[in-house]
Design a protein around this motif. Sequence first.
Motif, PDB file in Angstrom:
ATOM      1  N   GLY A 181       0.804  -1.217   0.000  1.00 58.83           N
ATOM      2  CA  GLY A 181       0.000   0.000   0.000  1.00 58.83           C
ATOM      3  C   GLY A 181       0.835   1.264   0.000  1.00 58.83           C
ATOM      4  N   VAL A 182       1.876   1.297   0.818  1.00 56.85           N
ATOM      5  CA  VAL A 182       2.750   2.469   0.912  1.00 56.85           C
ATOM      6  C   VAL A 182       3.482   2.696  -0.406  1.00 56.85           C
ATOM      7  N   ALA A 183       3.997   1.614  -0.989  1.00 57.18           N
ATOM      8  CA  ALA A 183       4.704   1.728  -2.266  1.00 57.18           C
ATOM      9  C   ALA A 183       3.781   2.278  -3.350  1.00 57.18           C
ATOM     10  N   ALA A 184       2.527   1.813  -3.366  1.00 55.67           N
ATOM     11  CA  ALA A 184       1.565   2.295  -4.362  1.00 55.67           C
ATOM     12  C   ALA A 184       1.312   3.789  -4.195  1.00 55.67           C
ATOM     13  N   GLU A 185       1.192   4.243  -2.949  1.00 60.77           N
ATOM     14  CA  GLU A 185       0.965   5.667  -2.701  1.00 60.77           C
ATOM     15  C   GLU A 185       2.160   6.501  -3.131  1.00 60.77           C
ATOM     16  N   LEU A 186       3.365   6.075  -2.801  1.00 59.22           N
ATOM     17  CA  LEU A 186       4.560   6.821  -3.190  1.00 59.22           C
ATOM     18  C   LEU A 186       4.703   6.865  -4.712  1.00 59.22           C
ATOM     19  N   ARG A 187       4.435   5.741  -5.361  1.00 62.34           N
ATOM     20  CA  ARG A 187       4.528   5.713  -6.832  1.00 62.34           C
ATOM     21  C   ARG A 187       3.498   6.629  -7.461  1.00 62.34           C
ATOM     22  N   SER A 188       2.318   6.734  -6.842  1.00 62.24           N
ATOM     23  CA  SER A 188       1.275   7.603  -7.387  1.00 62.24           C
ATOM     24  C   SER A 188       1.694   9.068  -7.361  1.00 62.24           C
ATOM     25  N   GLN A 189       2.665   9.395  -6.522  1.00 69.67           N
ATOM     26  CA  GLN A 189       3.188  10.756  -6.435  1.00 69.67           C
ATOM     27  C   GLN A 189       4.387  10.969  -7.353  1.00 69.67           C
ATOM     28  N   GLY A 190       4.778   9.933  -8.096  1.00 71.14           N
ATOM     29  CA  GLY A 190       5.877  10.064  -9.042  1.00 71.14           C
ATOM     30  C   GLY A 190       7.207   9.536  -8.555  1.00 71.14           C
ATOM     31  N   HIS A 191       7.249   9.001  -7.341  1.00 71.15           N
ATOM     32  CA  HIS A 191       8.488   8.458  -6.801  1.00 71.15           C
ATOM     33  C   HIS A 191       8.762   7.070  -7.381  1.00 71.15           C
ATOM     34  N   THR A 192      10.016   6.660  -7.331  1.00 70.95           N
ATOM     35  CA  THR A 192      10.413   5.313  -7.715  1.00 70.95           C
ATOM     36  C   THR A 192      10.584   4.503  -6.441  1.00 70.95           C
ATOM     37  N   VAL A 193       9.986   3.317  -6.390  1.00 67.60           N
ATOM     38  CA  VAL A 193       9.978   2.535  -5.154  1.00 67.60           C
ATOM     39  C   VAL A 193      10.367   1.089  -5.429  1.00 67.60           C
ATOM     40  N   TYR A 194      11.275   0.555  -4.599  1.00 66.17           N
ATOM     41  CA  TYR A 194      11.684  -0.846  -4.653  1.00 66.17           C
ATOM     42  C   TYR A 194      11.441  -1.467  -3.287  1.00 66.17           C
ATOM     43  N   THR A 195      11.007  -2.731  -3.283  1.00 65.15           N
ATOM     44  CA  THR A 195      10.712  -3.420  -2.026  1.00 65.15           C
ATOM     45  C   THR A 195      11.383  -4.799  -2.026  1.00 65.15           C
ATOM     46  N   PRO A 196      12.650  -4.862  -1.703  1.00 62.75           N
ATOM     47  CA  PRO A 196      13.345  -6.158  -1.693  1.00 62.75           C
ATOM     48  C   PRO A 196      12.822  -7.077  -0.604  1.00 62.75           C
ATOM     49  N   GLU A 197      12.909  -8.359  -0.880  1.00 64.90           N
ATOM     50  CA  GLU A 197      12.552  -9.374   0.117  1.00 64.90           C
ATOM     51  C   GLU A 197      13.820 -10.140   0.447  1.00 64.90           C
ATOM     52  N   TYR A 198      14.147 -10.231   1.718  1.00 64.58           N
ATOM     53  CA  TYR A 198      15.445 -10.809   2.048  1.00 64.58           C
ATOM     54  C   TYR A 198      15.358 -12.272   2.487  1.00 64.58           C
ATOM     55  N   ALA A 199      16.524 -12.875   2.620  1.00 64.46           N
ATOM     56  CA  ALA A 199      16.649 -14.314   2.896  1.00 64.46           C
ATOM     57  C   ALA A 199      15.830 -14.734   4.112  1.00 64.46           C
ATOM     58  N   GLY A 200      15.197 -15.916   3.986  1.00 62.71           N
ATOM     59  CA  GLY A 200      14.435 -16.479   5.091  1.00 62.71           C
ATOM     60  C   GLY A 200      13.022 -15.962   5.209  1.00 62.71           C
ATOM     61  N   HIS A 201      12.578 -15.168   4.253  1.00 62.83           N
ATOM     62  CA  HIS A 201      11.259 -14.544   4.323  1.00 62.83           C
ATOM     63  C   HIS A 201      10.520 -14.718   2.998  1.00 62.83           C
ATOM     64  N   GLY A 202       9.216 -14.505   3.052  1.00 66.87           N
ATOM     65  CA  GLY A 202       8.423 -14.596   1.838  1.00 66.87           C
ATOM     66  C   GLY A 202       8.471 -15.985   1.226  1.00 66.87           C
ATOM     67  N   SER A 203       8.863 -16.040  -0.036  1.00 67.76           N
ATOM     68  CA  SER A 203       8.868 -17.306  -0.772  1.00 67.76           C
ATOM     69  C   SER A 203      10.076 -18.182  -0.478  1.00 67.76           C
ATOM     70  N   ASP A 204      11.032 -17.686   0.329  1.00 69.43           N
ATOM     71  CA  ASP A 204      12.229 -18.467   0.657  1.00 69.43           C
ATOM     72  C   ASP A 204      11.881 -19.501   1.726  1.00 69.43           C
ATOM     73  N   PRO A 205      11.980 -20.792   1.420  1.00 70.25           N
ATOM     74  CA  PRO A 205      11.621 -21.818   2.406  1.00 70.25           C
ATOM     75  C   PRO A 205      12.704 -22.049   3.457  1.00 70.25           C
ATOM     76  N   ASN A 206      13.913 -21.550   3.198  1.00 69.72           N
ATOM     77  CA  ASN A 206      15.029 -21.773   4.117  1.00 69.72           C
ATOM     78  C   ASN A 206      14.974 -20.776   5.272  1.00 69.72           C
TER      79      ASN A 206
END
Length: 295
Positions: free
Chosen positions: A71-96
């Motif tokens: 949600g935050v990234a979408a709002e910042l992008r709507s204002q013209g900003h460039t936004v990246y949201t990395p996902e780090y090791a051990g989280h999200g789709s990483d099973p390890n």
Amino acid sequence: MFPYQSGNYPIPNPYYRFVSQGQYYNPYSDTGWPWWHYPIESKGSYRYSPPQLLTFVLVHGSWADAHFWDGVAAELRSQGHTVYTPEYAGHGSDPNKKVTHAMITKSVVDYIKQLNLHDIILVGHSFGGTVIQKVAEQVPDRIKRLVFWDAFVLKDGESVADELPPQTRQGFEQLRTMSKDDTIMLPFELFRALFVNTASTEDAKLFYKSVSPEPAKPLFEKLDLKAFYALPTPKSYVYFYQDNVLPQGEGYGWNPHMSTRLGLFRLIVGDGDHFTDTRTRPAYLALKIYEASRD
């Protein structure tokens, strides 16, 4: 993954005169005064700052993944900003889940280098504060400003566990011992009381569905941060005063306990808790991050 409402808190158009305090009480200002306003010219009119477009890299914390920022990234992008949201090791789709703090840091450093990002605003939330501390040591020339939002700012040689109250640390150690893969899963009651204390019961239950077991080892690793404390990188701290994850006072808490470790820094305050506003008021949180990040 996280449904959210855009709400009625857009990042102000740079040509607005000011944003009213409205329903958000700010304990750091006098009653009735706006949170901020543009400088006033000699004839009484407001001087408007031109819009500043920024590049954000948003780093999530524990019991979360990259979708935390949707949600935050979408709002910042709507204002013209460039936004990246990395996902780090051990989280999200990483099973390890058997990861170290160094592996987590490397995930973000590699992400920044692979995309060849420069002049970035590196934002860390909660545990993510320790991540951006270590990332900043490795790619200082790529960072325009560091922004910590209710985030750990560890002293050299500390771990996150060192900054937890004894009762919380003991609870985490017990949960770690009970797990089969060296992780910590928050019981709903704990998550409700500490992370989403301003949310409705219904929203709290909805948010909890996104929570997954957190790798325990990085929370207990002591970090060498000598290089971080030698960096001249500009720093900001965003403090939400209803955040209940750490007790305020008695040697704990986000501000001033953590924030003042940054030395010279910009302080921005808000009225939310640790998790809720990313889902229910992303525009409001985006505003606070922008205020912390602009020149």
